[in-house]
Design a protein around this motif. Structure first.
Motif, PDB file in Angstrom:
ATOM      1  N   TYR A 287       0.824  -1.213   0.000  1.00  0.00           N
ATOM      2  CA  TYR A 287       0.000   0.000   0.000  1.00  0.00           C
ATOM      3  C   TYR A 287       0.858   1.264   0.000  1.00  0.00           C
ATOM      4  CZ  TYR A 287      -3.615  -3.348   1.275  1.00  0.00           C
ATOM      5  OH  TYR A 287      -4.465  -4.430   1.292  1.00  0.00           O
ATOM      6  N   LEU A 288       2.091   1.134   0.478  1.00  0.00           N
ATOM      7  CA  LEU A 288       3.004   2.278   0.527  1.00  0.00           C
ATOM      8  C   LEU A 288       3.764   2.490  -0.778  1.00  0.00           C
ATOM      9  CD1 LEU A 288       4.543   1.639   4.064  1.00  0.00           C
ATOM     10  CD2 LEU A 288       2.961   3.490   3.449  1.00  0.00           C
ATOM     11  N   THR A 289       3.854   1.463  -1.611  1.00  0.00           N
ATOM     12  CA  THR A 289       4.789   1.534  -2.749  1.00  0.00           C
ATOM     13  C   THR A 289       4.177   1.266  -4.110  1.00  0.00           C
ATOM     14  OG1 THR A 289       5.441  -0.802  -2.519  1.00  0.00           O
ATOM     15  CG2 THR A 289       6.677   0.812  -1.229  1.00  0.00           C
ATOM     16  N   VAL A 364      11.761  -3.282   0.069  1.00  0.00           N
ATOM     17  CA  VAL A 364      10.674  -2.566  -0.604  1.00  0.00           C
ATOM     18  C   VAL A 364      10.402  -1.240   0.094  1.00  0.00           C
ATOM     19  CG1 VAL A 364       8.182  -2.608  -1.027  1.00  0.00           C
ATOM     20  CG2 VAL A 364       9.570  -4.583  -1.640  1.00  0.00           C
ATOM     21  N   VAL A 365      10.252  -1.282   1.410  1.00  0.00           N
ATOM     22  CA  VAL A 365       9.937  -0.066   2.154  1.00  0.00           C
ATOM     23  C   VAL A 365      11.129   0.876   2.183  1.00  0.00           C
ATOM     24  CG1 VAL A 365       9.268   0.845   4.417  1.00  0.00           C
ATOM     25  CG2 VAL A 365       8.173  -1.215   3.526  1.00  0.00           C
ATOM     26  N   LEU A 417      19.356  -4.648  -5.305  1.00  0.00           N
ATOM     27  CA  LEU A 417      18.814  -5.997  -5.234  1.00  0.00           C
ATOM     28  C   LEU A 417      17.819  -6.169  -6.374  1.00  0.00           C
ATOM     29  CD1 LEU A 417      18.514  -8.566  -3.327  1.00  0.00           C
ATOM     30  CD2 LEU A 417      16.580  -7.354  -2.319  1.00  0.00           C
ATOM     31  N   LEU A 418      18.048  -7.126  -7.237  1.00  0.00           N
ATOM     32  CA  LEU A 418      17.116  -7.456  -8.308  1.00  0.00           C
ATOM     33  C   LEU A 418      16.263  -8.625  -7.841  1.00  0.00           C
ATOM     34  CD1 LEU A 418      16.003  -7.227 -11.212  1.00  0.00           C
ATOM     35  CD2 LEU A 418      17.845  -8.792 -11.916  1.00  0.00           C
ATOM     36  N   VAL A 419      14.957  -8.437  -7.783  1.00  0.00           N
ATOM     37  CA  VAL A 419      14.060  -9.490  -7.306  1.00  0.00           C
ATOM     38  C   VAL A 419      13.832 -10.498  -8.423  1.00  0.00           C
ATOM     39  CG1 VAL A 419      11.800 -10.025  -6.341  1.00  0.00           C
ATOM     40  CG2 VAL A 419      12.948  -7.883  -5.725  1.00  0.00           C
ATOM     41  N   ARG A 439      16.733  -1.234  -3.268  1.00  0.00           N
ATOM     42  CA  ARG A 439      17.929  -0.931  -2.497  1.00  0.00           C
ATOM     43  C   ARG A 439      17.782  -1.546  -1.113  1.00  0.00           C
ATOM     44  NH1 ARG A 439      21.666   3.012  -4.100  1.00  0.00           N
ATOM     45  NH2 ARG A 439      21.534   3.186  -6.379  1.00  0.00           N
ATOM     46  N   GLY A 440      18.896  -2.122  -0.627  1.00  0.00           N
ATOM     47  CA  GLY A 440      18.910  -2.695   0.707  1.00  0.00           C
ATOM     48  C   GLY A 440      18.953  -4.207   0.671  1.00  0.00           C
TER      49      GLY A 440
END
Length: 474
Positions: A287-289, A364-365, A417-419, A439-440
């Motif tokens: 919901y944030l992204t 993600v966040v 980071l590539l998902v 990122r992260g």
């Protein structure tokens, strides 16, 4: 701490996220708990350690995250997800504590016997610590005292159909009955808040659109079927129930709204909190992204209920986190087998709703937070300290403080980071984040001072948590 008090582990970190801010520390661990946190320049003051971990200049030490909204689905729907795969994925994402939802397992965790079955299924299979929510369904009020005594951290209800027959939704009167009993027991009610009358009206409108040739693959059509007004109406009733039962039990009628996705419901939560009612709410990474306008038609991996809404709604949710109206960010990891997403048909109205993300929540966040100028300390607060506090684990989980469990995550916040499906440890690799560059990167996760192996090949070291602190070493 005398010089002969050998430590099991010392971590040297130029950057560690502590309750008071980020600083350079030497953190000592003994018997699974944090025994010392001193400035890095005082590392020589610590006793010798069996193991020393030196973090790189690009790494940050975090407390292990606390994800209080995970659907593990075992037993009964273990093809969807299971304790082994879900908790391995959690560990790879820096999550060291998971609280499992009472559905979609079979049996649902709505009776004392079902809780026993759930704990038996988890015993010996969890790579991180796991606790359990109970459930409130029509007719099970008499089970709630036993569930609370059995260690659940609270109980969840739905105000609209849950999607599975064995977990029925409650009426407003049944919600109040369950809330009153949980308040008497000193526990908390979680609510999936959508008004079924509003949803029924929306469904009728969608049916008329389909009759006129609308495409069931349309995300816009699905969005119209779950309007924000359904959340707003149900949240208003939840607040009214908490007000009516004010003063019930030792801490009032504590109620928590899960996965809030409506900007227009935020003022209701804010007003309740200003009034002193024990009303809290969470939101989720999706919901944030994610932006409804960018969801392709037929891309049912994006389906969840309530749905992903427009970018301006995400903006409002971020603002509510910053203001303290929302208190936490949790995954609502709700996977299923790929076929239930109807990838061929792409029918948003018929596909299973749920987003798999327990491994990906932090990057993600954090990726979105960086773009908004929100610091890592705030993200850790929302994803570790606050959810821990909400379930009564403050001082034990979610913070790097002396006496807490030595649950640690080592994050490289700038690493890309590539998902890709192959990197995902949860059972079914369907996620809306596939192909995204984030990122992260979580480089290692430690549970009570022991590293959780990325492969999960070692004997699982997680414990089964009991809300009354009578944990099962399991």
């Amino acid at each position: 701490m005398g010089p002969s008090s050998e430590l099991d582990l010392v971590v040297h970190a130029e950057r560690a996220v502590l309750p008071g801010g980020t600083r350079a520390v030497a953190l000592g661990v003994r018997d699974g708990r944090i025994a010392a946190v001193v400035g890095l320049d005082r590392r020589g003051d610590l006793p010798p350690a069996r193991q020393v971990l030196e973090l790189g200049d690009d790494e940050v030490l975090l407390p292990g995250l606390v994800d209080t909204h995970v659907h593990v689905n075992e037993p009964g729907r273990t093809a969807w997800e299971g304790f082994d795969t879900a908790t391995r994925a959690a560990a790879l994402g820096g999550v060291t504590t998971v609280i499992d939802m009472p559905l979609n397992s079979v049996p649902a965790t709505t009776t004392v016997d079902a809780l026993r079955v759930k704990r038996d299924a988890a015993r010996g299979a969890v790579h991180v610590d796991v606790g359990f929510w109970g459930g409130v369904v029509p007719g099970n009020t008499g089970e709630l005292a036993g569930l609370v005594a059995g260690g659940v951290f609270g109980a969840k209800c739905f105000t609209a159909p849950s999607g599975v027959d064995e977990f029925e939704h409650v009426s407003p009167a049944q919600l109040r009955e369950g809330l009153a009993e949980l308040a008497r027991l000193g526990s908390r009610l979680l609510v999936h808040a959508e008004d079924p009358a509003v949803l029924d009206e929306a469904a009728e409108q969608v049916a008329r659109s389909l009759a006129q040739g609308a495409d069931p693959r349309s995300f816009a059509l699905f969005l119209a079927s779950r309007p924000a007004a359904a959340e707003d109406s149900a949240v208003a009733d939840v607040v009214a129930a908490a007000r009516e039962l004010r003063g019930t039990g030792p801490r009032g009628a504590a109620v928590h709204v899960v996965h809030l996705a409506s900007a227009s419901a935020l003022p209701l939560v804010a007003a309740a909190r200003a009034e002193g009612l024990p009303v809290t709410a969470e939101t989720c990474p999706h919901y944030l992204t994610l932006d409804a306008a960018a969801v392709p038609d037929g891309a049912t991996q994006f389906k969840c209920c309530p749905p992903v809404r427009e970018a301006e709604v995400a903006d409002a949710l971020w603002a509510a986190l910053e203001a303290g109206v929302l208190d936490s960010v949790v995954s609502d990891h709700s996977p299923c087998t790929p076929d239930l997403k109807l990838p061929g048909a792409g029918d948003f109205l018929a596909a299973w709703g749920g987003i798999a993300s327990v491994q990906l929540g932090l990057p993600v966040v954090w990726t979105a937070a960086r773009r908004r100028g929100v610091g890592l300390e705030r993200v850790v607060d929302w994803m570790a300290a606050r959810p821990a506090a909400r379930v009564g684990l403050a001082g034990r989980k979610g913070s790097l403080v002396v006496g807490a469990d030595a649950d640690l995550a080592v994050l490289a916040p700038e690493e890309e980071l590539l998902v890709e499906p192959g990197m995902l440890a949860f059972k079914n690799k369907v996620t809306p984040y596939a192909g995204q560059r984030l990122r992260g990167a979580v480089r290692s996760t430690w549970l009570r001072g022991r590293r959780v192996a990325p492969s999960g090949s070692e004997h699982p070291g997680g414990r089964l948590l009991h809300a009354l602190h009578q944990d099962d070493p399991a």
